[in-house]
Enzyme design. Sequence first.
Site, PDB file in Angstrom:
ATOM      1  N   LYS A 108       0.857  -1.191   0.000  1.00  0.00           N
ATOM      2  CA  LYS A 108       0.000   0.000   0.000  1.00  0.00           C
ATOM      3  C   LYS A 108       0.891   1.239   0.000  1.00  0.00           C
ATOM      4  O   LYS A 108       1.756   1.380   0.861  1.00  0.00           O
ATOM      5  CB  LYS A 108      -0.897   0.018   1.237  1.00  0.00           C
ATOM      6  CG  LYS A 108      -1.705   1.304   1.412  1.00  0.00           C
ATOM      7  CD  LYS A 108      -2.296   1.401   2.806  1.00  0.00           C
ATOM      8  CE  LYS A 108      -1.251   1.482   3.876  1.00  0.00           C
ATOM      9  NZ  LYS A 108      -0.457   2.749   3.832  1.00  0.00           N
ATOM     10  N   GLY A 152       6.380   1.475   6.076  1.00  0.00           N
ATOM     11  CA  GLY A 152       5.454   2.480   5.593  1.00  0.00           C
ATOM     12  C   GLY A 152       4.653   2.108   4.368  1.00  0.00           C
ATOM     13  O   GLY A 152       4.048   2.978   3.738  1.00  0.00           O
ATOM     14  N   GLY A 184       2.410  -0.699   4.497  1.00  0.00           N
ATOM     15  CA  GLY A 184       1.279  -1.520   4.918  1.00  0.00           C
ATOM     16  C   GLY A 184       1.477  -3.009   4.832  1.00  0.00           C
ATOM     17  O   GLY A 184       0.496  -3.753   4.689  1.00  0.00           O
ATOM     18  N   SER A 242      -0.459  -5.003   7.536  1.00  0.00           N
ATOM     19  CA  SER A 242      -1.896  -4.837   7.311  1.00  0.00           C
ATOM     20  C   SER A 242      -2.349  -5.613   6.079  1.00  0.00           C
ATOM     21  O   SER A 242      -3.409  -6.255   6.086  1.00  0.00           O
ATOM     22  CB  SER A 242      -2.230  -3.351   7.140  1.00  0.00           C
ATOM     23  OG  SER A 242      -1.923  -2.626   8.309  1.00  0.00           O
ATOM     24  N   ASP A 285      -5.015   0.387   8.736  1.00  0.00           N
ATOM     25  CA  ASP A 285      -4.836   0.167   7.298  1.00  0.00           C
ATOM     26  C   ASP A 285      -5.430  -1.144   6.795  1.00  0.00           C
ATOM     27  O   ASP A 285      -5.443  -1.385   5.585  1.00  0.00           O
ATOM     28  CB  ASP A 285      -3.345   0.178   6.944  1.00  0.00           C
ATOM     29  CG  ASP A 285      -2.747   1.574   6.951  1.00  0.00           C
ATOM     30  OD1 ASP A 285      -3.517   2.542   6.863  1.00  0.00           O
ATOM     31  OD2 ASP A 285      -1.512   1.683   7.043  1.00  0.00           O
TER      32      ASP A 285
END
Length: 290
Positions: A12, A101, A103, A106, A139
């Site tokens: 992401k 950073g 994701g 997630s 996220d």
Amino acid sequence: MSGPVTEAARAKINLTLRVLGKRADGYHELQSLVVFAQSGDRLTAREADELRLDVAGRFAAALQGEPDNLVLRAARMLREETGIKSGAHLTLEKNLPVASGIGGGSADAAAALRALTALWGVAPGDEVLSRIAAALGADVLVCLHSRTAMMWGKGEKIMPLADLPRFWLVLANAGIALSTAAVFRELAAAPLAAAPSDPAPVPPGTLDDLAAWLAAEGNDLEPPALTLAPEIGETISALALTAGCLLARMSGSGATCFGLYAAEEEAREAALVLQAAHPGWWLEVSAAGG
């Protein structure tokens, strides 16, 4: 017996990230335009009596010895919500840097939810999956669908976007891991003064128009991340100096950065130049947008 189910856990990328303030519940009020890269981790779920997780891949060592993992937490929560008694043998191929950073954790948790609903033959519905995702992290919900979107609130409000121009990204990480919590502490956001309005829509236009809008929006976590890890500035500068780069910025809370390009050839050439100059960096090229 069901066969194995494999799901992609795509990186992401926060093209923009505004932190509007700290809410009364302790969360931060955010607005972010996110896209998903073609590259990422891979999660495979197989039938088993108990829940277990094996991790392999380039960045597996960073997760070894974790007492708990978002993937296992997602599996347990799905099992509790659906009342299923089955186990699963989960294998995570960790191709994305950890704490970077983009994701990764997630996306892995979201991939586990998708894979296990298929493996176990359950249909908990969007409301249940959204509740699980929200409990796992800000996220996870946007990673469930892994589509270009504007997200805001603490991550629970999502508006899919289908009309961005197509572009190419070079993702670069110089081997730096950053704690999201540490970056937010360094930011020291002021309390949210009033209920924020919904984010303004992304203006239509060309890729140059989009790049100009992105540049104006910024990433509010970049300055505190640079304070904690000044090397991030070197990564951004190196990307910005490559031919054809329309924008260079940090994603999320760092330390992965991206360069944005109009053409695949420009992005791939930039990655080759960066790899030659910085052989230890993690680099990926991916299409995004339209």
